[in-house]
Structure formats: structure tokens, C-alpha cells
Scaffold this motif. Structure first.
Motif, PDB file in Angstrom:
ATOM      1  N   ASP A 162      58.459  43.502  45.106  1.00 44.38           N
ATOM      2  CA  ASP A 162      57.124  43.707  44.528  1.00 44.38           C
ATOM      3  C   ASP A 162      56.463  44.972  45.064  1.00 44.38           C
ATOM      4  OD1 ASP A 162      57.387  41.370  43.087  1.00 44.38           O
ATOM      5  OD2 ASP A 162      56.337  40.139  44.564  1.00 44.38           O
ATOM      6  N   ALA A 163      56.991  45.514  46.166  1.00 45.14           N
ATOM      7  CA  ALA A 163      56.409  46.722  46.740  1.00 45.14           C
ATOM      8  C   ALA A 163      56.872  47.982  46.021  1.00 45.14           C
ATOM      9  CB  ALA A 163      56.760  46.830  48.227  1.00 45.14           C
ATOM     10  N   SER A 164      57.848  47.869  45.129  1.00 42.39           N
ATOM     11  CA  SER A 164      58.406  49.077  44.508  1.00 42.39           C
ATOM     12  C   SER A 164      57.370  49.902  43.741  1.00 42.39           C
ATOM     13  CB  SER A 164      59.592  48.722  43.611  1.00 42.39           C
ATOM     14  OG  SER A 164      59.211  47.920  42.518  1.00 42.39           O
ATOM     15  N   PRO A 165      56.485  49.304  42.912  1.00 38.86           N
ATOM     16  CA  PRO A 165      55.482  50.139  42.235  1.00 38.86           C
ATOM     17  C   PRO A 165      54.485  50.757  43.214  1.00 38.86           C
ATOM     18  CG  PRO A 165      55.069  47.812  41.796  1.00 38.86           C
ATOM     19  CD  PRO A 165      56.410  47.903  42.453  1.00 38.86           C
ATOM     20  N   MET A 166      54.285  50.102  44.351  1.00 39.85           N
ATOM     21  CA  MET A 166      53.374  50.653  45.352  1.00 39.85           C
ATOM     22  C   MET A 166      53.978  51.903  45.991  1.00 39.85           C
ATOM     23  SD  MET A 166      52.167  47.057  47.061  1.00 39.85           S
ATOM     24  CE  MET A 166      51.554  45.720  46.026  1.00 39.85           C
ATOM     25  N   TRP A 167      55.289  51.830  46.301  1.00 39.23           N
ATOM     26  CA  TRP A 167      55.969  53.019  46.818  1.00 39.23           C
ATOM     27  C   TRP A 167      55.918  54.152  45.797  1.00 39.23           C
ATOM     28  CZ3 TRP A 167      56.924  54.089  51.579  1.00 39.23           C
ATOM     29  CH2 TRP A 167      57.290  53.108  52.504  1.00 39.23           C
ATOM     30  N   PRO A 221      41.602  39.578  52.472  1.00 37.95           N
ATOM     31  CA  PRO A 221      42.032  40.786  53.188  1.00 37.95           C
ATOM     32  C   PRO A 221      43.539  40.958  53.275  1.00 37.95           C
ATOM     33  CG  PRO A 221      41.254  39.112  54.721  1.00 37.95           C
ATOM     34  CD  PRO A 221      40.926  38.619  53.356  1.00 37.95           C
ATOM     35  N   HIS A 222      44.299  39.921  52.908  1.00 37.57           N
ATOM     36  CA  HIS A 222      45.756  40.024  52.963  1.00 37.57           C
ATOM     37  C   HIS A 222      46.377  40.098  51.561  1.00 37.57           C
ATOM     38  CE1 HIS A 222      45.522  39.329  57.229  1.00 37.57           C
ATOM     39  NE2 HIS A 222      44.887  38.172  57.038  1.00 37.57           N
ATOM     40  N   ASP A 223      45.554  40.449  50.579  1.00 36.66           N
ATOM     41  CA  ASP A 223      46.018  40.554  49.197  1.00 36.66           C
ATOM     42  C   ASP A 223      46.584  41.963  48.981  1.00 36.66           C
ATOM     43  OD1 ASP A 223      46.296  40.890  46.438  1.00 36.66           O
ATOM     44  OD2 ASP A 223      44.654  39.522  45.995  1.00 36.66           O
ATOM     45  N   ALA A 224      47.906  42.066  48.913  1.00 39.64           N
ATOM     46  CA  ALA A 224      48.537  43.378  48.782  1.00 39.64           C
ATOM     47  C   ALA A 224      48.131  44.078  47.492  1.00 39.64           C
ATOM     48  CB  ALA A 224      50.055  43.222  48.845  1.00 39.64           C
ATOM     49  N   ASP A 225      48.023  43.327  46.403  1.00 39.71           N
ATOM     50  CA  ASP A 225      47.643  43.947  45.133  1.00 39.71           C
ATOM     51  C   ASP A 225      46.251  44.560  45.213  1.00 39.71           C
ATOM     52  OD1 ASP A 225      49.999  43.417  43.778  1.00 39.71           O
ATOM     53  OD2 ASP A 225      49.313  41.445  43.095  1.00 39.71           O
ATOM     54  N   ALA A 226      45.328  43.878  45.888  1.00 37.17           N
ATOM     55  CA  ALA A 226      43.969  44.399  46.014  1.00 37.17           C
ATOM     56  C   ALA A 226      43.966  45.719  46.786  1.00 37.17           C
ATOM     57  CB  ALA A 226      43.074  43.374  46.695  1.00 37.17           C
ATOM     58  N   TRP A 227      44.739  45.779  47.871  1.00 37.81           N
ATOM     59  CA  TRP A 227      44.848  47.029  48.629  1.00 37.81           C
ATOM     60  C   TRP A 227      45.475  48.134  47.775  1.00 37.81           C
ATOM     61  CZ3 TRP A 227      42.587  48.336  53.031  1.00 37.81           C
ATOM     62  CH2 TRP A 227      42.131  47.321  53.889  1.00 37.81           C
ATOM     63  N   HIS A 228      46.470  47.766  46.996  1.00 37.40           N
ATOM     64  CA  HIS A 228      47.152  48.736  46.130  1.00 37.40           C
ATOM     65  C   HIS A 228      46.183  49.306  45.098  1.00 37.40           C
ATOM     66  CE1 HIS A 228      50.321  49.419  42.747  1.00 37.40           C
ATOM     67  NE2 HIS A 228      50.067  50.538  43.376  1.00 37.40           N
ATOM     68  N   TYR A 229      45.464  48.413  44.412  1.00 35.55           N
ATOM     69  CA  TYR A 229      44.538  48.879  43.378  1.00 35.55           C
ATOM     70  C   TYR A 229      43.401  49.698  43.981  1.00 35.55           C
ATOM     71  CZ  TYR A 229      47.021  45.622  40.354  1.00 35.55           C
ATOM     72  OH  TYR A 229      48.000  44.973  39.645  1.00 35.55           O
ATOM     73  N   ARG A 266      49.672  52.256  51.723  1.00 34.33           N
ATOM     74  CA  ARG A 266      50.609  51.964  52.811  1.00 34.33           C
ATOM     75  C   ARG A 266      50.344  50.569  53.403  1.00 34.33           C
ATOM     76  NH1 ARG A 266      53.804  56.120  54.336  1.00 34.33           N
ATOM     77  NH2 ARG A 266      53.171  58.238  53.716  1.00 34.33           N
ATOM     78  N   HIS A 267      49.066  50.194  53.476  1.00 33.58           N
ATOM     79  CA  HIS A 267      48.753  48.867  53.995  1.00 33.58           C
ATOM     80  C   HIS A 267      49.256  47.788  53.042  1.00 33.58           C
ATOM     81  CE1 HIS A 267      46.821  45.981  56.573  1.00 33.58           C
ATOM     82  NE2 HIS A 267      46.162  45.450  55.543  1.00 33.58           N
ATOM     83  N   ALA A 268      49.110  48.037  51.745  1.00 33.45           N
ATOM     84  CA  ALA A 268      49.629  47.086  50.751  1.00 33.45           C
ATOM     85  C   ALA A 268      51.136  46.918  50.912  1.00 33.45           C
ATOM     86  CB  ALA A 268      49.298  47.571  49.343  1.00 33.45           C
ATOM     87  N   ILE A 269      51.835  48.017  51.100  1.00 35.36           N
ATOM     88  CA  ILE A 269      53.284  47.970  51.288  1.00 35.36           C
ATOM     89  C   ILE A 269      53.630  47.199  52.560  1.00 35.36           C
ATOM     90  CG2 ILE A 269      55.303  49.383  51.795  1.00 35.36           C
ATOM     91  CD1 ILE A 269      53.973  51.557  49.985  1.00 35.36           C
ATOM     92  N   HIS A 270      52.862  47.447  53.610  1.00 38.85           N
ATOM     93  CA  HIS A 270      53.098  46.750  54.884  1.00 38.85           C
ATOM     94  C   HIS A 270      52.963  45.234  54.711  1.00 38.85           C
ATOM     95  CE1 HIS A 270      52.971  45.787  59.146  1.00 38.85           C
ATOM     96  NE2 HIS A 270      51.831  45.147  58.949  1.00 38.85           N
ATOM     97  N   LEU A 271      52.010  44.801  53.906  1.00 40.98           N
ATOM     98  CA  LEU A 271      51.805  43.372  53.704  1.00 40.98           C
ATOM     99  C   LEU A 271      52.988  42.728  52.979  1.00 40.98           C
ATOM    100  CD1 LEU A 271      48.027  43.383  52.691  1.00 40.98           C
ATOM    101  CD2 LEU A 271      49.015  42.463  54.806  1.00 40.98           C
ATOM    102  N   LEU A 272      53.644  43.494  52.142  1.00 42.50           N
ATOM    103  CA  LEU A 272      54.776  42.952  51.378  1.00 42.50           C
ATOM    104  C   LEU A 272      56.106  43.169  52.078  1.00 42.50           C
ATOM    105  CD1 LEU A 272      53.872  43.919  47.708  1.00 42.50           C
ATOM    106  CD2 LEU A 272      53.730  41.685  48.782  1.00 42.50           C
ATOM    107  N   CYS A 290      61.058  53.391  47.026  1.00 42.91           N
ATOM    108  CA  CYS A 290      60.874  52.625  45.790  1.00 42.91           C
ATOM    109  C   CYS A 290      62.219  52.329  45.146  1.00 42.91           C
ATOM    110  CB  CYS A 290      59.980  53.403  44.827  1.00 42.91           C
ATOM    111  SG  CYS A 290      59.890  52.690  43.168  1.00 42.91           S
ATOM    112  N   LEU A 291      63.059  53.360  45.058  1.00 42.82           N
ATOM    113  CA  LEU A 291      64.339  53.212  44.368  1.00 42.82           C
ATOM    114  C   LEU A 291      65.323  52.357  45.149  1.00 42.82           C
ATOM    115  CD1 LEU A 291      64.486  56.874  43.112  1.00 42.82           C
ATOM    116  CD2 LEU A 291      64.325  54.825  41.663  1.00 42.82           C
ATOM    117  N   LYS A 292      65.154  52.299  46.450  1.00 45.20           N
ATOM    118  CA  LYS A 292      65.995  51.397  47.244  1.00 45.20           C
ATOM    119  C   LYS A 292      65.731  49.949  46.853  1.00 45.20           C
ATOM    120  CE  LYS A 292      67.322  50.382  52.030  1.00 45.20           C
ATOM    121  NZ  LYS A 292      67.071  50.722  53.464  1.00 45.20           N
TER     122      LYS A 292
END
Length: 211
Positions: free
Chosen positions: A46-51, A8-16, A35-41, A74-76
Motif C-alpha cells: 500500500d506504500a507504493s503510491p506514496m513512494w 495520528p497513525h492514519d497513513a493515508d491522512a499523512w499521505h494526503y 515519508r511519515h506515511a510510508i514509515h507507518l506502512l 515504489c517499483l520494488k
């Protein structure tokens, strides 16, 4: 979903999951998952592609301010992402912020001088702002890196024609025809812009290319 039950804390899984939800038309759920995936990271690069993907979801659903904020976040983290600069350019242009869109397009070409989409985005915003010469220079870069993208090439030359620069557009369509004599888009648009009797109807090849 099963992956999230085990991790449940796998950011990639939430992202996908969010990406899949978006593809299935579940846009609000997609935003929550990403957004939850981003919050975990948190602030990890590594959150840039999620943003970026969050921005895509917001852009495609018409939430332009949210899309712009997501792309900026993302760009930040990853200012080298030229594609995200292009996405930000598209979003700001849709909001009527042409100065911001132009700056984003310039940043895209600075991030990757070989990115044809970046040069194409810059050419469009410059020409729409009346900076035709600089826009054509940017357009030439786009064509050099993206020579077979007929629709993008045609759209910029159409913009010139709409601005009243029919002679210049005709010359560039003629140049295109020299490169690709059988290209139906170039054939049709050259005839429409040059001092030549246009065909009675669009050719079948032109209709297939454009539509």
C-alpha cells in the motif's frame, strides 16, 4: 490536519496532507508528511503510491537522486506500475544516465504495453541515443495508443530533424497530414522539413497548438 488529530497513525491522512502541502508549495513539509506515511506502512504494498508521490515531489523540486530512490522503492513493491517506470526514466534521463533511462522505459512498456507515455518515453531516449529505427518503432506504438497528443508526436519528429533526418521527418509529417489534413502543427513542420517553401510566419493555429 484535523483528521490527523483524531487519527495520528492514519497513513493515508499523512499521505494526503503531504500531497496538499506540495500543491501549496510547502515542499519540505510535503516530503516529511509522505515519508511519515510510508514509515507507518513499513514495507506494505500500500506504500507504493506514496513512494511514487514522494518521487514526484523530489523530481519537481530538482532533488533528482532522491526522486530516483523513491521511484525505485515504489517499483520494488509494485513493479507493474508503468507510470512509475516512466517517472524513473525521466529522472535518470535528467541525470544523464541514458542507459538507465532506456532500461526504465523498456520496463514501462513491459509493464503495460498499452501505455502511450511509456512508448513515447522509450522513443525519446532511443532516438537521443542514436537508435533511430528502434526509436521510430516505439514512436509508432505511442501514436497508435495516443493519436491526438500533438505535442508528443511533434517532439519526436523534431528530434529526427535535429539529427539530420529531415527527409524521414518530412515523410512522417506527411503521413500525419494524411490523417489530419487541417492539423496546423503537422502543416508547419512538414513545410519546414520538406523541399517546400515554408510559410512567411507560423500560422495562428500552429501558435495556439504549441504555445
Amino acid at each position: 490536519a484535523s483528521a490527523l488529530q483524531h487519527s495520528p497513525h492514519d497513513a493515508d491522512a499523512w499521505h494526503y496532507q503531504g500531497v496538499l502541502q506540495h500543491l501549496c508549495g510547502q515542499h519540505e513539509d510535503a516530503q516529511r508528511s509522505i515519508r511519515h506515511a510510508i514509515h507507518l506502512l513499513e514495507t506494505s504494498a500500500d506504500a507504493s503510491p506514496m513512494w511514487n508521490n514522494l518521487g514526484n515531489v523530489c523530481l519537481e523540486t530538482g532533488a533528482l537522486p532522491e526522486a530516483a530512490r523513491a521511484y525505485q522503492a515504489c517499483l520494488k513493491l509494485a513493479p507493474e506500475r508503468s507510470g512509475t517506470w516512466v517517472n524513473l526514466c525521466t529522472t535518470l534521463r535528467a541525470q544523464g544516465d541514458m542507459a538507465g533511462a532506456t532500461d526504465a522505459a523498456r520496463r514501462a512498456t513491459e509493464a503495460n504495453a498499452d501505455d502511450a507515455e511509456a512508448w513515447y518515453a522509450l522513443s525519446r531516449v532511443l532516438i537521443e541515443a542514436g537508435q533511430v529505427h528502434e526509436g521510430l518503432v516505439a514512436h509508432s506504438h505511442a501514436v497508435m495508443h495516443w493519436p491526438r497528443h500533438a505535442l508528443a508526436r511533434d517532439q519526436v519528429l523534431r528530434a529526427m530533424s535535429l539529427l539530420g533526418l529531415k527527409n524521414e521527418a518530412a515523410a512522417l509529417y506527411r503521413q500525419w497530414l494524411d490523417e489530419e489534413p487541417d492539423n496546423p502543427v503537422a502543416q508547419h513542420q512538414w513545410a519546414a522539413n520538406a523541399d517546400v517553401e515554408p510559410p512567411a510566419r507560423a500560422s495562428d493555429g500552429y501558435l495556439q497548438e504549441v504555445f
